[in-house]
Design a protein around this motif. Structure first.
Motif, PDB file in Angstrom:
ATOM      1  N   GLU A 245     106.258 -51.216 -17.547  1.00 37.83           N
ATOM      2  CA  GLU A 245     104.793 -51.282 -17.625  1.00 37.83           C
ATOM      3  C   GLU A 245     104.307 -50.215 -18.605  1.00 37.83           C
ATOM      4  N   PHE A 246     103.525 -50.651 -19.578  1.00 37.63           N
ATOM      5  CA  PHE A 246     103.068 -49.735 -20.624  1.00 37.63           C
ATOM      6  C   PHE A 246     101.716 -49.125 -20.277  1.00 37.63           C
ATOM      7  N   ALA A 247     101.462 -47.961 -20.826  1.00 34.24           N
ATOM      8  CA  ALA A 247     100.178 -47.293 -20.625  1.00 34.24           C
ATOM      9  C   ALA A 247      99.068 -48.213 -21.119  1.00 34.24           C
ATOM     10  N   PRO A 248      97.914 -48.259 -20.414  1.00 37.86           N
ATOM     11  CA  PRO A 248      96.840 -49.183 -20.809  1.00 37.86           C
ATOM     12  C   PRO A 248      96.384 -48.914 -22.248  1.00 37.86           C
ATOM     13  N   GLY A 249      96.160 -50.020 -22.949  1.00 36.66           N
ATOM     14  CA  GLY A 249      95.635 -49.899 -24.315  1.00 36.66           C
ATOM     15  C   GLY A 249      96.698 -49.664 -25.367  1.00 36.66           C
ATOM     16  N   LEU A 250      97.954 -49.517 -24.941  1.00 36.18           N
ATOM     17  CA  LEU A 250      99.009 -49.302 -25.940  1.00 36.18           C
ATOM     18  C   LEU A 250      99.930 -50.519 -25.962  1.00 36.18           C
ATOM     19  N   ALA A 251      99.792 -51.317 -27.019  1.00 27.49           N
ATOM     20  CA  ALA A 251     100.592 -52.535 -27.116  1.00 27.49           C
ATOM     21  C   ALA A 251     101.997 -52.173 -27.565  1.00 27.49           C
ATOM     22  N   PRO A 252     103.005 -52.792 -26.936  1.00 26.21           N
ATOM     23  CA  PRO A 252     104.353 -52.514 -27.421  1.00 26.21           C
ATOM     24  C   PRO A 252     104.571 -53.127 -28.792  1.00 26.21           C
ATOM     25  N   GLY A 253     105.341 -52.488 -29.594  1.00 26.58           N
ATOM     26  CA  GLY A 253     105.683 -52.977 -30.926  1.00 26.58           C
ATOM     27  C   GLY A 253     106.685 -52.016 -31.504  1.00 26.58           C
ATOM     28  N   GLU A 254     107.091 -52.237 -32.700  1.00 28.08           N
ATOM     29  CA  GLU A 254     108.053 -51.322 -33.313  1.00 28.08           C
ATOM     30  C   GLU A 254     107.352 -49.984 -33.526  1.00 28.08           C
ATOM     31  N   THR A 255     108.044 -48.907 -33.224  1.00 28.98           N
ATOM     32  CA  THR A 255     107.494 -47.581 -33.500  1.00 28.98           C
ATOM     33  C   THR A 255     107.882 -47.196 -34.916  1.00 28.98           C
ATOM     34  N   GLY A 256     106.892 -46.988 -35.735  1.00 26.85           N
ATOM     35  CA  GLY A 256     107.163 -46.514 -37.089  1.00 26.85           C
ATOM     36  C   GLY A 256     107.769 -47.596 -37.970  1.00 26.85           C
TER      37      GLY A 256
ATOM     38  N   ARG B 101      92.910 -40.721 -19.135  1.00 26.78           N
ATOM     39  CA  ARG B 101      92.834 -40.078 -20.451  1.00 26.78           C
ATOM     40  C   ARG B 101      93.400 -40.969 -21.557  1.00 26.78           C
ATOM     41  N   GLN B 102      92.865 -42.187 -21.647  1.00 23.36           N
ATOM     42  CA  GLN B 102      93.416 -43.116 -22.643  1.00 23.36           C
ATOM     43  C   GLN B 102      93.392 -42.572 -24.074  1.00 23.36           C
ATOM     44  N   PRO B 103      92.272 -41.905 -24.506  1.00 19.87           N
ATOM     45  CA  PRO B 103      92.270 -41.417 -25.902  1.00 19.87           C
ATOM     46  C   PRO B 103      93.367 -40.376 -26.149  1.00 19.87           C
ATOM     47  N   GLN B 104      93.594 -39.500 -25.146  1.00 15.40           N
ATOM     48  CA  GLN B 104      94.635 -38.485 -25.311  1.00 15.40           C
ATOM     49  C   GLN B 104      96.021 -39.126 -25.397  1.00 15.40           C
ATOM     50  N   VAL B 105      96.236 -40.132 -24.551  1.00 16.39           N
ATOM     51  CA  VAL B 105      97.559 -40.785 -24.544  1.00 16.39           C
ATOM     52  C   VAL B 105      97.783 -41.497 -25.881  1.00 16.39           C
ATOM     53  N   ARG B 106      96.707 -42.124 -26.374  1.00 21.23           N
ATOM     54  CA  ARG B 106      96.809 -42.781 -27.688  1.00 21.23           C
ATOM     55  C   ARG B 106      97.133 -41.752 -28.776  1.00 21.23           C
ATOM     56  N   ALA B 107      96.487 -40.594 -28.698  1.00 21.63           N
ATOM     57  CA  ALA B 107      96.726 -39.546 -29.716  1.00 21.63           C
ATOM     58  C   ALA B 107      98.171 -39.054 -29.658  1.00 21.63           C
ATOM     59  N   VAL B 108      98.698 -38.898 -28.446  1.00 18.47           N
ATOM     60  CA  VAL B 108     100.101 -38.463 -28.309  1.00 18.47           C
ATOM     61  C   VAL B 108     101.015 -39.524 -28.912  1.00 18.47           C
ATOM     62  N   HIS B 109     100.743 -40.788 -28.562  1.00 19.11           N
ATOM     63  CA  HIS B 109     101.595 -41.870 -29.066  1.00 19.11           C
ATOM     64  C   HIS B 109     101.554 -41.923 -30.592  1.00 19.11           C
ATOM     65  N   GLU B 110     100.361 -41.779 -31.158  1.00 20.38           N
ATOM     66  CA  GLU B 110     100.244 -41.839 -32.621  1.00 20.38           C
ATOM     67  C   GLU B 110     100.956 -40.662 -33.275  1.00 20.38           C
ATOM     68  N   ALA B 111     100.846 -39.484 -32.658  1.00 21.47           N
ATOM     69  CA  ALA B 111     101.508 -38.300 -33.223  1.00 21.47           C
ATOM     70  C   ALA B 111     103.035 -38.467 -33.180  1.00 21.47           C
ATOM     71  N   LEU B 112     103.529 -39.032 -32.082  1.00 24.07           N
ATOM     72  CA  LEU B 112     104.978 -39.233 -31.969  1.00 24.07           C
ATOM     73  C   LEU B 112     105.460 -40.285 -32.975  1.00 24.07           C
ATOM     74  N   ALA B 113     104.677 -41.384 -33.114  1.00 24.08           N
ATOM     75  CA  ALA B 113     105.058 -42.432 -34.071  1.00 24.08           C
ATOM     76  C   ALA B 113     105.056 -41.870 -35.494  1.00 24.08           C
ATOM     77  N   ALA B 114     104.064 -41.040 -35.799  1.00 28.24           N
ATOM     78  CA  ALA B 114     104.007 -40.435 -37.147  1.00 28.24           C
ATOM     79  C   ALA B 114     105.180 -39.471 -37.334  1.00 28.24           C
ATOM     80  N   ALA B 115     105.563 -38.775 -36.259  1.00 33.55           N
ATOM     81  CA  ALA B 115     106.695 -37.841 -36.354  1.00 33.55           C
ATOM     82  C   ALA B 115     107.996 -38.601 -36.612  1.00 33.55           C
ATOM     83  N   VAL B 116     108.159 -39.744 -35.943  1.00 38.10           N
ATOM     84  CA  VAL B 116     109.367 -40.557 -36.167  1.00 38.10           C
ATOM     85  C   VAL B 116     109.418 -40.977 -37.642  1.00 38.10           C
ATOM     86  N   ASP B 117     108.286 -41.451 -38.180  1.00 38.66           N
ATOM     87  CA  ASP B 117     108.226 -41.866 -39.593  1.00 38.66           C
ATOM     88  C   ASP B 117     108.551 -40.702 -40.524  1.00 38.66           C
TER      89      ASP B 117
END
Ligand SMILES: C=C(O[C@@H]1C=C(C(=O)O)C=C[C@H]1O)C(=O)O
Length: 352
Positions: A287-298, A202-218
């Motif tokens: 090990e990171f979830a596929p398709g999600l590059a590590p970087g600074e969150t927010g 479920r790569q798109p769902q995982v990406r959506a969760v990650h984006e929602a969390l990053a936006a929440a941190v911001d």
């Protein structure tokens, strides 16, 4: 033409640590409207780790140690984390006035709510101070723990409340601050992990969760007053009583959700030390979830307020430590074994 599915795919099931350390994200997910995109389970961290590894949650914050012990089943999101680059205010070694160096042969009660902080404190005491206490696992209840032991390690809201409650005779040693002094690194207490199978399917769902969390941190970073007010309102419902607004403002300057290079280095350092203690497998590489590059969150966190006189003195003491010798896992440590640790804790009123 492929027919549309009759029911939309199930919403990702998210864990939420039911402590005030996650109140900013609860507030921001609700305020930004993303909360409804997920099924959410709020629970203490050890319960979330159990549900995630059982497969009843898809993505959840878990204690760093729980992630390291379950890398065959879990992968990392590249943010957020629950960390601190100095005092965290909610993870303490509590003594009856004793310094860490005075705990040789003492009994230390370890909260069963914690996996990372209890191991962190054991490693600090053994690797850096050079003392050998005896440990007993205990339900998190400070009075019962101190009735059964000489010192206690506890986390979360109970520990945060201790930084404000006047408890004469007690010394609080902030675990985040001790780790920072001894290693120069931030501490990562908890990470957001995703089930390996879910991450792969479920790569798109995982990406959506990650984006929602990053936006929440911001969103939370931009609204410190609203966040502290929401957390204060949450705390009003607790039988342990409210946590003052100004303490919460300070708490959310201490808690750092950033997952950058230094946090990755900190995870590696913690993992290496934990492996030397036989607590996690050796040679782990996050090990990171596929398709999600590590970087600074927010966005980067706001500049810290000017250091207090005490903080400047502590910093000076840290800089003047003479590195001499090696600890038993081969790391340089301060002169006298415990030079990176204070000679005595702050008595009665916390370390903050
Ligand atoms: C900063 C904290 O982070 C936590 C510490 C944990 C641990 O020690 O295992 C687990 C999850 C987080 O809740 C805290 O609970 O106060």
């Amino acid at each position: 033409m492929t027919p549309l599915p009759l029911t939309p795919p199930a919403r990702p099931r998210l864990g939420d640590i039911s402590f005030l350390n996650c109140a900013p994200l609860r507030w921001a997910l609700a305020d930004g409207g993303a909360r409804e995109d997920f099924g959410v389970l709020s629970a203490p961290p050890e319960a979330l780790a159990r549900e995630l590894t059982r497969g009843t949650l898809d993505v959840s914050p878990v204690s760093l140690v729980q992630y390291l012990r379950n890398t065959d089943r879990l992968m990392l999101l590249p943010g957020p984390v629950i960390g601190s680059d100095g005092p965290v205010l909610s993870c303490h070694l509590v003594t009856r006035g004793a310094s860490p160096a005075e705990l040789d042969g003492a009994t230390v009660a370890l909260s069963t709510t914690s996996r990372s902080t209890v191991l962190l404190v054991r490693m600090l005491l053994e690797d850096f101070v050079g003392v050998r206490p005896r440990y007993v696992a205990h339900r998190q209840d400070l009075d019962a723990m101190l009735a059964a032991a000489d010192a206690a390690v506890l986390i979360g809201d109970d520990a945060l409340r201790l930084t404000v409650a006047k408890r004469p005779g007690l010394a609080l040693h902030d675990a985040g601050q001790l780790w920072r002094r001894c290693t120069g690194l931030p501490m990562v207490f908890a990470v957001w992990a995703v089930r390996r199978q879910y991450a792969q399917e479920r790569q798109p769902q995982v990406r959506a969760v990650h984006e929602a969390l990053a936006a929440a941190v911001d969103r939370a970073r931009l609204a410190p007053l609203a966040v502290a007010a929401a957390a204060h309102r949450e705390s009003l419902g607790s039988p342990a009583g409210p946590v003052p607004f100004d303490v919460l403002l300070r708490y959310y300057r201490a808690i750092d959700y950033t997952f950058g290079k230094r946090q990755l280095e900190a995870i590696r350092e913690f993992s290496r030390r934990a492996a030397a203690h036989g607590e996690v497998p050796a040679g782990l590489e996050p090990e990171f979830a596929p398709g999600l590059a590590p970087g600074e969150t927010g966005t980067p966190p706001p500049p810290r307020p000017p250091a207090t006189r005490q903080e400047k003195e502590n910093d000076q003491a840290h800089r003047t430590v003479q590195i001499q010798g090696r600890d038993h896992v081969g790391n340089a440590r301060g002169a006298g074994g415990g030079a990176c640790l204070p000679a005595s804790g702050s008595r009665g009123s916390g370390t903050a």
